[in-house]
Design a protein around this motif. Structure first.
Motif, PDB file in Angstrom:
ATOM      1  N   ALA A   1      51.164 -48.266   3.340  1.00  0.00           N
ATOM      2  CA  ALA A   1      51.714 -48.077   4.671  1.00  0.00           C
ATOM      3  C   ALA A   1      51.983 -46.437   4.970  1.00  0.00           C
ATOM      4  CB  ALA A   1      53.387 -48.987   4.470  1.00  0.00           C
TER       5      ALA A   1
ATOM      6  N   LEU B   1      56.455 -49.731  -0.008  1.00  0.00           N
ATOM      7  CA  LEU B   1      55.294 -50.085   0.913  1.00  0.00           C
ATOM      8  C   LEU B   1      54.651 -48.854   1.220  1.00  0.00           C
ATOM      9  CD1 LEU B   1      57.292 -52.386   3.125  1.00  0.00           C
ATOM     10  CD2 LEU B   1      55.974 -52.905   1.500  1.00  0.00           C
TER      11      LEU B   1
ATOM     12  N   GLN C   1      44.635 -56.379   2.996  1.00  0.00           N
ATOM     13  CA  GLN C   1      45.724 -56.735   3.779  1.00  0.00           C
ATOM     14  C   GLN C   1      46.644 -57.774   3.411  1.00  0.00           C
ATOM     15  OE1 GLN C   1      46.110 -54.156   5.788  1.00  0.00           O
ATOM     16  NE2 GLN C   1      46.532 -55.217   7.428  1.00  0.00           N
TER      17      GLN C   1
ATOM     18  N   PHE D   1      48.828 -56.223   0.469  1.00  0.00           N
ATOM     19  CA  PHE D   1      49.739 -55.564   0.871  1.00  0.00           C
ATOM     20  C   PHE D   1      50.957 -56.414   1.723  1.00  0.00           C
ATOM     21  CE2 PHE D   1      52.048 -53.657   4.534  1.00  0.00           C
ATOM     22  CZ  PHE D   1      52.360 -52.278   3.911  1.00  0.00           C
ATOM     23  N   TRP D   2      50.519 -57.364   2.328  1.00  0.00           N
ATOM     24  CA  TRP D   2      51.479 -58.121   2.697  1.00  0.00           C
ATOM     25  C   TRP D   2      52.374 -59.292   2.027  1.00  0.00           C
ATOM     26  CZ3 TRP D   2      54.260 -57.181   7.159  1.00  0.00           C
ATOM     27  CH2 TRP D   2      53.749 -56.201   7.892  1.00  0.00           C
TER      28      TRP D   2
ATOM     29  N   ALA E   1      55.195 -56.690   0.679  1.00  0.00           N
ATOM     30  CA  ALA E   1      55.825 -56.430   1.708  1.00  0.00           C
ATOM     31  C   ALA E   1      56.808 -57.393   1.948  1.00  0.00           C
ATOM     32  CB  ALA E   1      55.199 -56.068   3.011  1.00  0.00           C
TER      33      ALA E   1
ATOM     34  N   HIS F   1      54.974 -57.557  16.579  1.00  0.00           N
ATOM     35  CA  HIS F   1      54.902 -57.132  15.120  1.00  0.00           C
ATOM     36  C   HIS F   1      55.966 -57.840  14.388  1.00  0.00           C
ATOM     37  CE1 HIS F   1      58.307 -54.657  17.124  1.00  0.00           C
ATOM     38  NE2 HIS F   1      58.803 -54.878  15.797  1.00  0.00           N
TER      39      HIS F   1
ATOM     40  N   ASP G   1      50.772 -50.646   8.497  1.00  0.00           N
ATOM     41  CA  ASP G   1      50.133 -51.269   7.431  1.00  0.00           C
ATOM     42  C   ASP G   1      49.021 -50.599   7.309  1.00  0.00           C
ATOM     43  OD1 ASP G   1      48.143 -52.337   8.739  1.00  0.00           O
ATOM     44  OD2 ASP G   1      49.157 -54.470   8.439  1.00  0.00           O
TER      45      ASP G   1
ATOM     46  N   ASN H   1      48.656 -51.526  11.753  1.00  0.00           N
ATOM     47  CA  ASN H   1      49.272 -52.606  12.524  1.00  0.00           C
ATOM     48  C   ASN H   1      51.091 -51.992  12.094  1.00  0.00           C
ATOM     49  OD1 ASN H   1      47.497 -54.554  13.365  1.00  0.00           O
ATOM     50  ND2 ASN H   1      47.394 -54.693  11.041  1.00  0.00           N
TER      51      ASN H   1
END
Length: 144
Positions: free
Chosen positions: A117, A112, A20, A23-24, A27, A88, A135, A139
């Motif tokens: 995603a 993404l 996670q 990924f973020w 992003a 969110h 995600d 989420n």
């Protein structure tokens, strides 16, 4: 007396905090948070404070390169996500609000999706245009 918050972080429950966080970071243009000064890895830090090795991946965090935006913390939990988010994140793409903006939005969305995603929907309304995604752990978030 009124107390004022000096800052905040956003905390996510996660099955895989490291994934996670990666990924973020992608992003948001963030980076993985480096270990505290004097440590070359988070594992070295965990060992020093007596954390058992099986817990070393229980937390991961990302930070803005210039530290001017909130830190995101990902903490391991045993259960899957069970309901729709009540909060969110809205991810805003760089650049001016010109005719090329939507192309930048869709390019970031493609990046993404390639990173894990799930595309939910495109929204084009009189208040604006955005894309709804999930995600890697489900989420909801938007890109605009």
């Amino acid at each position: 007396m009124v107390l004022v918050a000096l800052g905040f972080q956003v905390t996510f429950d996660a099955l895989d905090p490291g994934r996670q966080a990666g990924f973020w970071a992608l992003a948001l243009g963030y980076e993985l948070e480096p270990p505290p000064p004097g440590f070359t890895t988070w594992e070295e830090f965990g060992e020093r404070i007596g954390m058992p090795p099986e817990r070393w991946g229980d937390l991961a965090a990302v930070v803005a390169p210039d530290r001017d935006r909130p830190r995101l913390l990902f903490q391991r939990v045993p259960e899957d996500k069970a309901a729709k988010n009540r909060v969110h994140l809205d991810v805003h793409v760089d650049g001016p609000r010109d005719e090329g903006r939507w192309e930048r939005v869709t390019a970031h969305v493609r990046l993404l999706v390639e990173a894990g995603a799930t595309l939910v929907a495109e929204r084009h309304e009189n208040i604006g245009d955005w894309v709804v995604l999930l995600d890697p752990e489900g989420n909801e978030f938007c890109v605009q």
